[in-house]
Write a protein that holds these residues in place. Sequence first.
Motif, short mmCIF file in Angstrom:
data_model
loop_
_atom_site.label_atom_id
_atom_site.label_comp_id
_atom_site.label_asym_id
_atom_site.label_seq_id
_atom_site.Cartn_x
_atom_site.Cartn_y
_atom_site.Cartn_z
N GLN A 1 -3.28 0.41 8.35
CA GLN A 1 -2.11 -0.46 8.54
C GLN A 1 -2.14 -1.66 7.59
OE1 GLN A 1 -0.94 -1.02 12.81
NE2 GLN A 1 -2.69 0.31 13.19
N LEU B 1 4.54 5.89 9.75
CA LEU B 1 3.51 4.93 10.12
C LEU B 1 3.36 4.85 11.64
CD1 LEU B 1 1.59 2.66 9.07
CD2 LEU B 1 3.50 1.07 9.45
N LEU C 1 7.37 6.52 6.39
CA LEU C 1 6.27 6.61 5.44
C LEU C 1 6.13 8.03 4.91
CD1 LEU C 1 3.71 5.45 4.05
CD2 LEU C 1 2.46 5.98 6.16
N VAL D 1 -1.46 0.10 3.69
CA VAL D 1 -0.21 0.77 3.33
C VAL D 1 0.82 -0.17 2.69
CG1 VAL D 1 1.86 1.82 4.36
CG2 VAL D 1 -0.40 2.79 4.81
#
Length: 294
Positions: free
Chosen positions: A214, A56, A126, A217
């Motif tokens: 953002q 991320l 991630l 997720v």
Amino acid sequence: MRLSPARCFAMLLLCFSATLFASDRKYTVTSADGVVLAVQESGAPQGQPIIFIHGLLGSHLNWEKQRQDPALQRFRLISFDLRGHGLSAKPTQTEAYRQGRRWAEDVAAVITASHAKKPLLVGWSLGGAVISHYLARFGDKSLSGALYVDAVVELTPAQIPAHAQVYAAMTSADLATHLDGERDFLRLCFYQQPDAVTFARLQASAAMASWEMQRAVPLMQVALENGLGKATIPVQFIYGKHDQLVNPQASLARARNVNPRISAVWFANSGHAPFLEEPARFNQQLADFADSLR
């Protein structure tokens, strides 16, 4: 002009090296839903392929210490910017990020377009969840192995420590608050903080990440049992003992619950990013694991 045997050998060696070690390549591929992804390659074009998947707010810049290590140049080093990150396209629809199959199809698109034969997937944070989505969607027949680095196994409170203020700031509509949140998130990535130039570059890269991504997720459901749980290829987990963004013990325990064959390596002097905090050891571990897959 007649060349000496030594000079002829040197010229042949130079030509061989130029063929074996090509200059960096940069190109784009298009995923199944039309998202265009930026791909980067370095190392030996005929070498064993390793595909790096960042986390991320990251980009391919996260892997610079791997791409620049002479000891890894015998491998074919492939990285790409995830959707919503770096130089890749940034869809504005929430479903483009919430559905795990889309991330899986991104990896498949990179494998297909690069003609990478039996690559090793390396997923950070991630990126670990992305590997699990790939395994659930496509299985592991086209892979040689998977290396999960401080990986997100599931997005649950037991595995993801609470940093409510940081995550709220990261998705704030106020620009100053948003950028401060990105900075604070990056600080949490490291037990050994990077130098000022590296941190500034990572922070600038983080600022390029999609706000919609953002926000979406954290709502993603990671395909664990049908992905990692059914993997038959060698799988290794690496965790920094001082990780503040993932609970290493809980995450590893959950991963081994669905796949008891997982091996694990601990980095005592790292937080969430051992490939940046202890790069020499990480690169050796990566090379050893890749060699074990031959």
